[in-house]
Design a protein around this motif. Structure first.
Motif, PDB file in Angstrom:
ATOM      1  N   PRO A  98     -40.990  -4.922 -26.671  1.00 47.51           N
ATOM      2  CA  PRO A  98     -41.858  -6.212 -27.182  1.00 47.51           C
ATOM      3  C   PRO A  98     -42.882  -6.380 -26.245  1.00 47.51           C
ATOM      4  CG  PRO A  98     -39.690  -6.859 -25.940  1.00 47.51           C
ATOM      5  CD  PRO A  98     -39.923  -5.401 -25.642  1.00 47.51           C
ATOM      6  N   HIS A  99     -43.489  -5.632 -25.458  1.00 48.56           N
ATOM      7  CA  HIS A  99     -44.458  -6.110 -24.481  1.00 48.56           C
ATOM      8  C   HIS A  99     -45.836  -5.434 -24.655  1.00 48.56           C
ATOM      9  CE1 HIS A  99     -41.030  -7.596 -22.364  1.00 48.56           C
ATOM     10  NE2 HIS A  99     -40.779  -6.618 -22.288  1.00 48.56           N
ATOM     11  N   ARG A 100     -46.077  -5.159 -26.122  1.00 49.05           N
ATOM     12  CA  ARG A 100     -47.525  -4.653 -26.717  1.00 49.05           C
ATOM     13  C   ARG A 100     -48.511  -5.612 -26.512  1.00 49.05           C
ATOM     14  NH1 ARG A 100     -48.286  -1.549 -31.792  1.00 49.05           N
ATOM     15  NH2 ARG A 100     -47.929  -3.417 -32.789  1.00 49.05           N
ATOM     16  N   GLY A 101     -49.781  -5.189 -26.163  1.00 52.52           N
ATOM     17  CA  GLY A 101     -51.009  -5.989 -26.054  1.00 52.52           C
ATOM     18  C   GLY A 101     -52.013  -5.284 -25.479  1.00 52.52           C
ATOM     19  N   PHE A 102     -52.422  -4.893 -24.414  1.00 47.18           N
ATOM     20  CA  PHE A 102     -53.411  -3.897 -24.093  1.00 47.18           C
ATOM     21  C   PHE A 102     -52.858  -2.584 -24.460  1.00 47.18           C
ATOM     22  CE2 PHE A 102     -53.849  -0.460 -20.731  1.00 47.18           C
ATOM     23  CZ  PHE A 102     -55.341  -0.362 -21.058  1.00 47.18           C
ATOM     24  N   GLY A 103     -54.082  -1.987 -24.870  1.00 49.79           N
ATOM     25  CA  GLY A 103     -53.777  -0.632 -25.719  1.00 49.79           C
ATOM     26  C   GLY A 103     -53.967   0.787 -24.685  1.00 49.79           C
TER      27      GLY A 103
END
Length: 329
Positions: A98-103
């Protein structure tokens, strides 16, 4: 009465992207394989971290010979002492729930098939090879910490199908991608507050996402003439890609991970400005959310603004325009 200082956003540059790394030797080795050069290292032993700045610096590079903060497309690797020998330490690459952000970061290359083969031959893994999935014109290599590095071509795929060589001196650090919750709020921030220009919008209604590409006028470099069928943006450096997954803006509980909360990974993007005092006063007048003002803490020559998703945007002085270095090391 002294003249009021002014700032001109058309002189701003999307200077660098900061990534925390576990083992700097391994990370520098990987990015040097991609053709980047370590142009500076800053050491802060009292705070137990070092910064490695890498950029394309061949004689034909966009910013060849420029000082660190008078460039676009720089990668800053941050090493906190001891992580290299800690078996439990692991980087958050920004792409795992659950730690998505920067791709990802992205390089553009002369011959994409040959460039990908060269990376594979060096023993590095891929998140996506050219032959994977439906999009056969892009690939994603994995750096030693598992960060994704997108690879795009400066020429159409069919034009390089039979080419077996690649010249890293022609590569460019093209863009950095971050996911955003509300595209309208993020576009307003990066255009009206940070002074960027919207270069291109790439909607994908079938997959329910849209990509927005932004950049500064100072980085509007399109030479050499783009190949037929290839966007001039592939030849640029210092582009910011915002990825908006449709519907996130209407979910009050939805939020992306900024990379600075645990588990950490991506740290920030950085904009270099013509006059840091005037730029920060302008941001103050626009009522931005601050992570760090110039007057906060011990480092009085950097500031951090928060974008609508809480990503950190570092503000630094363009050294060439100031006529002096930001750091004396």
């Amino acid at each position: 009465m002294a003249a009021t200082k002014t700032t001109d956003t058309s002189t701003y540059k999307l200077n660098h992207t900061m990534l925390r790394v576990k083992d700097p030797k391994e990370s520098v080795k990987f990015y040097e394989l991609l053709g980047l050069t370590q142009i500076r290292k800053l050491q802060f032993p009292e705070a137990k971290f070092d910064l490695y700045f890498l950029a394309y610096d061949s004689p034909t590079a966009v910013s060849h010979g420029h000082s660190v903060f008078d460039r676009e497309g720089v990668i800053e690797l941050t090493h906190n002492y001891g992580t290299e020998s800690d078996p439990a330490y692991k980087i958050n690459n920004g792409n795992v729930e659950p730690h998505r952000g920067f791709g990802h970061t992205c390089i553009s290359v002369d011959n994409i098939q040959a460039a990908c083969q060269r990376i594979e031959d060096a023993g590095y893994k891929f998140q996506k090879k050219l032959t994977d999935g439906r999009m056969r014109n892009i690939a994603f290599a994995l750096d030693p910490d598992g960060y994704w590095v997108e690879i795009i071509g400066q020429k159409p795929l069919e034009a390089t199908a039979d080419v077996t060589t690649t010249d890293v001196t022609t590569y460019r650090m093209n863009h950095t991608m971050i996911r955003v919750k509300d595209s309208e709020k993020s576009l307003h921030f990066y255009q009206e507050v940070m002074g960027m220009t919207l270069l291109r919008t790439a909607p994908n209604p079938a997959a329910k996402f849209t990509n927005f590409f932004l950049g500064y006028a100072a980085g509007n470099v399109t030479s050499p003439t783009p190949a037929e069928g290839v966007s001039s943006a592939a030849y640029r450096e210092g582009v910011l890609e915002l990825t908006w997954n449709h519907g996130t803006e209407s979910d009050p509980d939805f939020a992306y991970h900024d990379g600075n909360k645990e588990p950490q990974g991506f740290g920030h993007i950085c904009v270099s400005v013509d006059d840091i005092d005037a730029a920060c006063q302008r941001f103050e007048d626009l009522k931005v959310n601050w992570k760090k003002r110039l007057t906060d803490g011990r480092m009085k020559n950097v500031a951090f603004v928060l974008d609508p998703d809480g990503y950190w945007v570092e503000i630094v002085q363009n050294e060439r325009l100031a006529g002096k270095p930001n750091f004396d090391q």
